[in-house]
Design an enzyme around this catalytic site. Structure first.
Site, mmCIF file in Angstrom:
data_model
loop_
_atom_site.group_PDB
_atom_site.id
_atom_site.type_symbol
_atom_site.label_atom_id
_atom_site.label_comp_id
_atom_site.label_asym_id
_atom_site.label_seq_id
_atom_site.Cartn_x
_atom_site.Cartn_y
_atom_site.Cartn_z
ATOM 1 C CB ILE A 179 -1.019 0.055 1.158
ATOM 2 C CG1 ILE A 179 -0.343 0.000 2.523
ATOM 3 C CG2 ILE A 179 -2.079 -1.007 1.034
ATOM 4 C CD1 ILE A 179 -1.245 0.466 3.654
ATOM 5 C CG ASN A 190 4.831 -3.943 9.982
ATOM 6 O OD1 ASN A 190 5.152 -3.024 9.243
ATOM 7 N ND2 ASN A 190 5.056 -5.202 9.684
ATOM 8 C CB SER A 191 -0.008 -5.941 14.360
ATOM 9 O OG SER A 191 0.250 -7.269 13.961
ATOM 10 C CG ASN A 195 3.631 -1.435 6.653
ATOM 11 O OD1 ASN A 195 3.159 -1.142 5.552
ATOM 12 N ND2 ASN A 195 3.421 -2.603 7.205
ATOM 13 C CE1 TYR A 239 -0.500 -2.638 15.852
ATOM 14 C CE2 TYR A 239 -1.071 -3.087 18.137
ATOM 15 C CZ TYR A 239 -1.372 -3.159 16.795
ATOM 16 O OH TYR A 239 -2.538 -3.740 16.392
ATOM 17 N NE ARG A 250 -3.360 -8.092 28.097
ATOM 18 C CZ ARG A 250 -2.917 -7.593 29.251
ATOM 19 N NH1 ARG A 250 -3.706 -7.537 30.311
ATOM 20 N NH2 ARG A 250 -1.692 -7.132 29.358
HETATM 21 N N1 UDP Z 1 1.721 -13.880 28.107
HETATM 22 C C1 UDP Z 1 2.381 -14.777 28.936
HETATM 23 N N2 UDP Z 1 3.268 -15.648 28.368
HETATM 24 C C2 UDP Z 1 3.539 -15.662 27.031
HETATM 25 C C3 UDP Z 1 2.848 -14.746 26.189
HETATM 26 C C4 UDP Z 1 1.941 -13.862 26.764
HETATM 27 O O1 UDP Z 1 2.188 -14.787 30.151
HETATM 28 O O2 UDP Z 1 4.378 -16.481 26.597
HETATM 29 C C5 UDP Z 1 0.742 -12.959 28.701
HETATM 30 C C6 UDP Z 1 1.008 -11.487 28.444
HETATM 31 O O3 UDP Z 1 1.864 -10.951 29.428
HETATM 32 C C7 UDP Z 1 -0.412 -10.911 28.504
HETATM 33 C C8 UDP Z 1 -1.290 -12.051 28.004
HETATM 34 O O4 UDP Z 1 -0.511 -13.233 28.111
HETATM 35 O O5 UDP Z 1 -0.767 -10.634 29.825
HETATM 36 C C9 UDP Z 1 -1.725 -11.891 26.568
HETATM 37 O O6 UDP Z 1 -0.559 -11.610 25.783
HETATM 38 P P1 UDP Z 1 -0.583 -11.549 24.208
HETATM 39 O O7 UDP Z 1 0.814 -11.272 23.731
HETATM 40 O O8 UDP Z 1 -1.252 -12.788 23.676
HETATM 41 O O9 UDP Z 1 -1.555 -10.339 23.867
HETATM 42 P P2 UDP Z 1 -1.509 -8.784 24.329
HETATM 43 O O10 UDP Z 1 -2.403 -8.690 25.527
HETATM 44 O O11 UDP Z 1 -0.104 -8.404 24.582
HETATM 45 O O12 UDP Z 1 -2.094 -8.081 23.141
#
Ligand code: UDP
Length: 331
Positions: free
Chosen positions: A52, A76-77, A92, A141, A221
């Site tokens: 893009i 990118n994310s 990007n 990000y 989460r």
């Molecule tokens: N997390 C964890 N161990 C891992 C990966 C992620 O404990 O190997 C935790 C991270 O600290 C967060 C939750 O899992 O509290 C979700 O993380 P993820 O990276 O999936 O998504 P985010 O909330 O960062 O978008």
């Protein structure tokens, strides 16, 4: 008339293409295949490989196809990478969106649905988070996504285009058919990393911090199934087509699960003991992120249908078990 899905070979993009095609829409996909996969693109979608940031490429798609609206995932994310290589994210995410908007304005295309993120809020002032809450991203990000939202806002005022920004919480799960799913390389998300253990690719899962102020000390989460996210894009495009005004919506289930609860559910689904070890906190992780999605439910008529965590992990497990290495890169 077709919907153009930019980044339609990526995780959420590919699921959205499946939902659009199921809803009877004509779909054109454009993707640079840097992080997306050709194999993730629905066979009934028209596909263009390109970037893009390349104005001639974007113009050529608008000239060859009759596009009525754009759904934009091409960005990118990775939070960690955005902190070590911020300019990649500015280039990007922001420069790409600028080129896209210039081309849309030049071609009179006035509807765009855009993937944003809960990372626009930063450390939340309260949960559940409302769209009107303070946005103070704690990583680059989230900052670029917030800046993209502002770029849409000002461009819409100047050029009459309308946008919907969808702020996702934790996207997870896979298409119930098992034909597409999550395939990040390297993987950094909790559920696919957990499932690497029963898949024999990892000895244990690390829990990033167990001393948060939550019920079991691990982060909370809001996990939302990728097909429910995808459906919100279809509804958001319908909303714009009905003449809906520009708006921002949170997308989550409104329910929080701790890291330990997610691991326990994965143990139940896979029948594997999944050893877990506590590791230090990950920088920038808020203790709790939970969405209020009342606005999306009320205005878009969105209804998450895959909200049960066990079901979410079952769909993810079906995909990862059959595709332990994700999609193969065909380039
Ligand atoms: N997390 C964890 N161990 C891992 C990966 C992620 O404990 O190997 C935790 C991270 O600290 C967060 C939750 O899992 O509290 C979700 O993380 P993820 O990276 O999936 O998504 P985010 O909330 O960062 O978008």
């Amino acid at each position: 008339m077709a919907i153009l899905v930019l980044g339609g070979a990526g995780y959420i993009g590919s699921h959205t293409v499946y939902q659009l095609i199921d809803a009877g829409r004509d779909v054109v996909v454009a993707d640079n295949l840097e992080t997306g996969y050709r194999a993730a693109v629905h066979p009934d979608a028209v596909f263009y490989e390109g970037d893009i940031r390349d104005r001639a490429f974007v113009d050529s798609v608008f000239e060859k196809e009759t596009i009525e609206g754009v759904i934009h995932f091409a960005a990118n994310s990775l939070v960690g990478e955005s902190m070590t290589d911020p300019l990649k994210y500015y280039d990007n995410n922001l420069c790409g969106t600028k080129v896209l908007l210039e081309s849309m304005v030049a071609h009179g295309i006035d509807k765009i649905v855009f993937s944003s993120t809960a990372a626009t809020y930063g450390e939340p002032e309260r949960v559940p988070i409302l769209e009107t809450d303070t946005t103070e991203p704690t990583n680059c990000y989230g900052e670029t996504k917030l800046s993209m939202e502002k770029m849409f806002k000002w461009t819409s005022q100047a050029h009459g285009l309308r946008f919907v920004s969808l702020r996702y919480f934790n996207a997870c799960g896979a298409h119930v058919s098992g034909s597409i799913g999550e395939s990040h390389k390297p993987e950094s998300h909790l559920i696919p990393l957990i499932l690497q253990v029963p898949n024999g690719q990892r000895e244990h899962i690390s829990i990033f911090g167990d001393d948060y102020d939550t019920k079991d000390g691990t982060c909370v989460r809001d996990y939302i199934h990728v097909t429910d996210l995808a459906q919100a894009h279809v509804l958001a495009m319908d909303y714009l087509m009905r003449g809906g005004e520009s708006s921002i919506f949170n997308l989550g289930n409104g329910i929080g699960f701790t890291v330990k609860e997610v691991i326990d559910t994965a143990r139940m689904v896979t029948g594997h003991p999944i050893p877990a070890k506590v590791a230090p906190r990950r920088a920038g992780d808020p203790a709790r992120l939970i969405a209020s999605s009342e606005k999306a439910k009320h205005i878009l008529g969105w209804k998450p249908e895959h909200a049960d965590l066990k079901h979410i992990i079952e769909t993810a497990w079906k995909w990862h078990k059959a595709h332990p290495d994700g999609f193969a890169r065909e380039k």
